[in-house]
Design a protein around this motif. Structure first.
Motif, mmCIF file in Angstrom:
data_model
loop_
_atom_site.group_PDB
_atom_site.id
_atom_site.type_symbol
_atom_site.label_atom_id
_atom_site.label_comp_id
_atom_site.label_asym_id
_atom_site.label_seq_id
_atom_site.Cartn_x
_atom_site.Cartn_y
_atom_site.Cartn_z
ATOM 1 N N THR A 48 22.898 43.446 9.053
ATOM 2 C CA THR A 48 24.074 43.341 8.199
ATOM 3 C C THR A 48 25.327 43.622 9.010
ATOM 4 O OG1 THR A 48 22.739 44.166 6.350
ATOM 5 C CG2 THR A 48 25.123 44.096 6.027
ATOM 6 N N THR A 49 26.380 42.849 8.767
ATOM 7 C CA THR A 49 27.646 43.001 9.473
ATOM 8 C C THR A 49 28.790 43.070 8.476
ATOM 9 O OG1 THR A 49 26.837 41.825 11.419
ATOM 10 C CG2 THR A 49 29.217 41.934 11.145
ATOM 11 N N TRP A 50 29.747 43.956 8.756
ATOM 12 C CA TRP A 50 30.988 44.049 7.992
ATOM 13 C C TRP A 50 32.147 43.828 8.961
ATOM 14 C CZ3 TRP A 50 26.884 47.279 7.782
ATOM 15 C CH2 TRP A 50 26.277 47.527 6.540
ATOM 16 N N VAL A 51 33.171 43.122 8.510
ATOM 17 C CA VAL A 51 34.297 42.834 9.392
ATOM 18 C C VAL A 51 35.582 42.795 8.574
ATOM 19 C CG1 VAL A 51 34.213 40.307 9.204
ATOM 20 C CG2 VAL A 51 35.005 41.338 11.334
ATOM 21 N N SER A 52 36.698 43.143 9.210
ATOM 22 C CA SER A 52 38.002 42.950 8.591
ATOM 23 C C SER A 52 38.465 41.530 8.898
ATOM 24 C CB SER A 52 39.008 43.972 9.121
ATOM 25 O OG SER A 52 39.218 43.809 10.516
ATOM 26 N N VAL A 111 41.061 41.019 3.999
ATOM 27 C CA VAL A 111 39.861 41.195 3.190
ATOM 28 C C VAL A 111 38.773 41.802 4.067
ATOM 29 C CG1 VAL A 111 40.282 39.308 1.548
ATOM 30 C CG2 VAL A 111 39.035 38.855 3.675
ATOM 31 N N ALA A 112 37.847 42.487 3.428
ATOM 32 C CA ALA A 112 36.647 42.945 4.119
ATOM 33 C C ALA A 112 35.513 42.012 3.750
ATOM 34 C CB ALA A 112 36.317 44.373 3.722
ATOM 35 N N LEU A 113 34.740 41.627 4.747
ATOM 36 C CA LEU A 113 33.662 40.658 4.566
ATOM 37 C C LEU A 113 32.345 41.250 5.034
ATOM 38 C CD1 LEU A 113 35.600 37.653 6.150
ATOM 39 C CD2 LEU A 113 35.289 38.066 3.705
ATOM 40 N N ARG A 114 31.276 40.860 4.361
ATOM 41 C CA ARG A 114 29.929 41.305 4.737
ATOM 42 C C ARG A 114 29.003 40.112 4.779
ATOM 43 N NH1 ARG A 114 27.514 44.593 0.162
ATOM 44 N NH2 ARG A 114 27.286 42.490 -0.666
ATOM 45 N N ARG A 115 28.092 40.103 5.746
ATOM 46 C CA ARG A 115 27.068 39.062 5.772
ATOM 47 C C ARG A 115 25.777 39.601 6.356
ATOM 48 N NH1 ARG A 115 29.291 35.071 10.636
ATOM 49 N NH2 ARG A 115 28.583 36.314 12.421
ATOM 50 N N PHE A 135 22.776 38.616 8.878
ATOM 51 C CA PHE A 135 22.756 37.772 10.063
ATOM 52 C C PHE A 135 22.312 36.357 9.668
ATOM 53 C CE2 PHE A 135 21.854 41.279 13.464
ATOM 54 C CZ PHE A 135 22.939 41.995 13.002
ATOM 55 N N GLY A 136 23.093 35.365 10.091
ATOM 56 C CA GLY A 136 22.749 33.973 9.850
ATOM 57 C C GLY A 136 23.154 33.450 8.497
ATOM 58 N N GLU A 137 23.750 34.277 7.642
ATOM 59 C CA GLU A 137 24.148 33.845 6.306
ATOM 60 C C GLU A 137 25.666 33.791 6.195
ATOM 61 O OE1 GLU A 137 22.219 36.294 3.391
ATOM 62 O OE2 GLU A 137 20.199 35.860 4.151
ATOM 63 N N GLY A 138 26.162 33.389 5.035
ATOM 64 C CA GLY A 138 27.597 33.264 4.822
ATOM 65 C C GLY A 138 28.252 34.587 4.461
ATOM 66 N N TRP A 139 29.563 34.597 4.513
ATOM 67 C CA TRP A 139 30.340 35.804 4.236
ATOM 68 C C TRP A 139 30.505 36.020 2.735
ATOM 69 C CZ3 TRP A 139 30.831 39.185 7.858
ATOM 70 C CH2 TRP A 139 31.024 38.810 9.197
ATOM 71 N N GLN A 140 30.516 37.282 2.332
ATOM 72 C CA GLN A 140 30.868 37.702 0.986
ATOM 73 C C GLN A 140 32.003 38.714 1.077
ATOM 74 O OE1 GLN A 140 27.026 39.303 -0.288
ATOM 75 N NE2 GLN A 140 26.808 37.588 -1.706
ATOM 76 N N VAL A 141 32.972 38.610 0.178
ATOM 77 C CA VAL A 141 34.061 39.580 0.139
ATOM 78 C C VAL A 141 33.555 40.871 -0.499
ATOM 79 C CG1 VAL A 141 36.341 40.097 -0.819
ATOM 80 C CG2 VAL A 141 35.833 37.794 0.018
ATOM 81 N N VAL A 142 33.890 42.008 0.101
ATOM 82 C CA VAL A 142 33.572 43.306 -0.490
ATOM 83 C C VAL A 142 34.867 44.082 -0.701
ATOM 84 C CG1 VAL A 142 31.249 43.426 0.470
ATOM 85 C CG2 VAL A 142 33.155 44.390 1.770
ATOM 86 N N ARG A 143 34.840 44.973 -1.678
ATOM 87 C CA ARG A 143 36.040 45.748 -2.008
ATOM 88 C C ARG A 143 35.633 47.116 -2.540
ATOM 89 N NH1 ARG A 143 41.152 44.956 -1.711
ATOM 90 N NH2 ARG A 143 42.598 46.064 -3.091
ATOM 91 N N VAL A 144 36.494 48.090 -2.292
ATOM 92 C CA VAL A 144 36.251 49.425 -2.817
ATOM 93 C C VAL A 144 36.260 49.370 -4.345
ATOM 94 C CG1 VAL A 144 37.297 50.534 -0.808
ATOM 95 C CG2 VAL A 144 38.710 50.059 -2.820
ATOM 96 N N ARG A 145 35.558 50.297 -4.967
ATOM 97 C CA ARG A 145 35.561 50.352 -6.419
ATOM 98 C C ARG A 145 36.673 51.275 -6.903
ATOM 99 N NH1 ARG A 145 29.912 53.713 -7.357
ATOM 100 N NH2 ARG A 145 30.608 55.773 -6.613
ATOM 101 N N PRO A 146 37.188 51.067 -8.121
ATOM 102 C CA PRO A 146 38.111 52.045 -8.695
ATOM 103 C C PRO A 146 37.413 53.405 -8.766
ATOM 104 C CG PRO A 146 38.052 50.036 -10.010
ATOM 105 C CD PRO A 146 36.934 49.925 -9.017
ATOM 106 N N ARG A 147 38.161 54.450 -8.544
ATOM 107 C CA ARG A 147 37.553 55.787 -8.520
ATOM 108 C C ARG A 147 36.917 56.085 -9.879
ATOM 109 N NH1 ARG A 147 37.783 60.170 -5.069
ATOM 110 N NH2 ARG A 147 37.564 62.237 -5.998
ATOM 111 N N PRO A 148 35.611 56.355 -9.899
ATOM 112 C CA PRO A 148 34.933 56.589 -11.170
ATOM 113 C C PRO A 148 35.157 58.016 -11.678
ATOM 114 C CG PRO A 148 33.367 56.746 -9.389
ATOM 115 C CD PRO A 148 34.678 56.372 -8.761
ATOM 116 N N ASP A 149 34.686 58.281 -12.891
ATOM 117 C CA ASP A 149 34.804 59.625 -13.453
ATOM 118 C C ASP A 149 33.984 60.642 -12.657
ATOM 119 O OD1 ASP A 149 36.453 58.644 -15.440
ATOM 120 O OD2 ASP A 149 34.824 58.356 -16.879
ATOM 121 N N ALA A 150 32.890 60.163 -12.069
ATOM 122 C CA ALA A 150 32.034 61.045 -11.262
ATOM 123 C C ALA A 150 31.917 60.468 -9.857
ATOM 124 C CB ALA A 150 30.662 61.193 -11.910
#
Length: 263
Positions: free
Chosen positions: A134-138, A146-150, A152-167
Motif C-alpha cells: 500500500t502506498t500513500w502520496v501527496s 489531495v492525499a492518494l492511496r493505492r 501496488f498495481g492498482e489505481g489511486w483513491q482519494v483519502v481524507r481525514v475524518r471530522p473529529r468524532p465525539d470519541a
C-alpha cells in the motif's frame, strides 16, 4: 533523463514519480523481510539491515538521475558521514526503511519514506508499506492538494481525514508503555489508543481511521516528513510544541514534541 523538479511538483507529476520509486524500493526490501537478515548496530545504538541500505541506494540513485543537483538528506548516509553543515532551500528527506526494529521482528508496520522540503516546509511526500503493498502520496487534483492511496498495481483513491468524532482515537508509538500511552492520548482528548510502528501512523489519520498522533520523544525529520506531507494533503496538521507547523531543516534534523491531528 533529467526533469525539472519544480515543474513536476507544480504539475502534480511528482506524485506518481515518487510513488513508483517508493514501491520499487519496497520490492527491494521485501526479500529481506522475515528472512533473518543481518542486523548491524549503528553508533546511536539503532539497528540497520541490508534492506535499509539497499533501498536507500536505489532511492538516491534514481533521484539523482532524474533531478540532478538536488540535495538529499538520507538516514543511512547521515549515519555514515554525519549531518550536512547546511541545507539547500529545496532538498529531499529520505528514510528508506522506517520501523526497522519492527521489520526485524517480522512485523508489518514498516515503511519507505521520501519527502521534499522547500523553505523549511514539507511540500511533497510518499509513504509506502511493503508488507501490505500500500502506498500513500501527496498529490494534486484540479490544482488542489489531495492525499492518494493505492495498492501496488492498482489505481489511486482519494483519502481524507475524518471530522473529529465525539470519541476520538489516538495512534501512538508502539514502544510506549500502556500508562504512558493512556496519559498522552488523554492530553489530546482521546480516551482510546492503539500502538503501531513507523510513519504509518500519519497515514492512518490521513485516511480517517484515527484522529491524533502525539509524540513527546525525539524523532528525526526523515521519520516524519513524508507522513506529514500525506496528512496535510488529506486535510490534517502536524504541529510543534509551540502550535506552529512542524518545520524542517532544523539543527541535527531533530524534532521536538509534536502532535499530528486529523479533522
Amino acid at each position: 533523463m533529467t526533469h525539472s523538479l519544480t515543474d513536476d511538483l507544480a504539475s502534480g507529476a511528482l506524485a506518481d514519480v515518487l510513488a513508483d520509486l517508493a514501491e520499487d524500493a519496497a520490492r527491494v526490501i521485501l526479500p529481506y523481510w522475515r528472512a533473518d537478515a543481518e542486523v548491524i548496530t549503528k553508533a546511536d545504538d539503532s539497528p540497520v539491515t541490508q534492506a535499509d541500505r539497499a533501498a536507500e541506494a536505489l532511492i538516491l540513485a534514481r533521484l539523482q538521475a532524474r533531478y540532478p543537483g538536488v540535495q538529499a538528506v538520507a538516514e543511512e548516509a547521515v549515519a555514515e558521514t554525519g549531518t550536512p553543515d547546511a541545507t539547500q532551500d529545496l532538498f529531499w528527506l529520505i528514510d528508506p526503511l522506517d520501523g526497522t526494529r519492527g521489520f526485524i521482528r517480522g512485523g508489518e508496520a514498516y515503511t519507505v519514506n521520501i519527502a521534499l522540503v522547500q523553505g523549511g516546509r514539507v511540500v511533497a511526500g510518499v509513504v509506502s508499506a511493503p508488507a501490505t503493498a500500500t502506498t500513500w502520496v501527496s498529490g494534486l487534483r484540479d490544482g488542489s492538494p489531495v492525499a492518494l492511496r493505492r495498492r501496488f498495481g492498482e489505481g489511486w483513491q482519494v483519502v481524507r481525514v475524518r471530522p473529529r468524532p465525539d470519541a476520538p482515537q489516538a495512534v501512538v508509538s508502539h514502544t510506549m508503555t500502556d500508562e504512558e500511552a493512556t496519559r498522552l492520548a488523554a492530553r489530546h482528548g482521546c480516551a482510546q489508543w492503539q500502538g503501531t510502528d513507523s510513519s504509518l501512523k500519519f497515514c492512518l489519520i490521513a485516511e480517517g481511521r484515527f484522529d491524533a498522533y502525539p509524540r513527546t520523544g525525539p524523532t528525526h525529520e526523515w521519520d516524519t516528513a513524508a507522513g506529514h506531507a500525506v496528512l496535510e494533503a488529506a486535510g490534517g496538521r502536524v504541529l510543534a510544541e509551540d502550535g506552529q507547523p512542524l518545520a524542517y531543516g532544523k539543527p541535527g534534523f531533530w524534532n521536538g514534541p509534536f502532535v499530528a491531528l486529523g479533522g
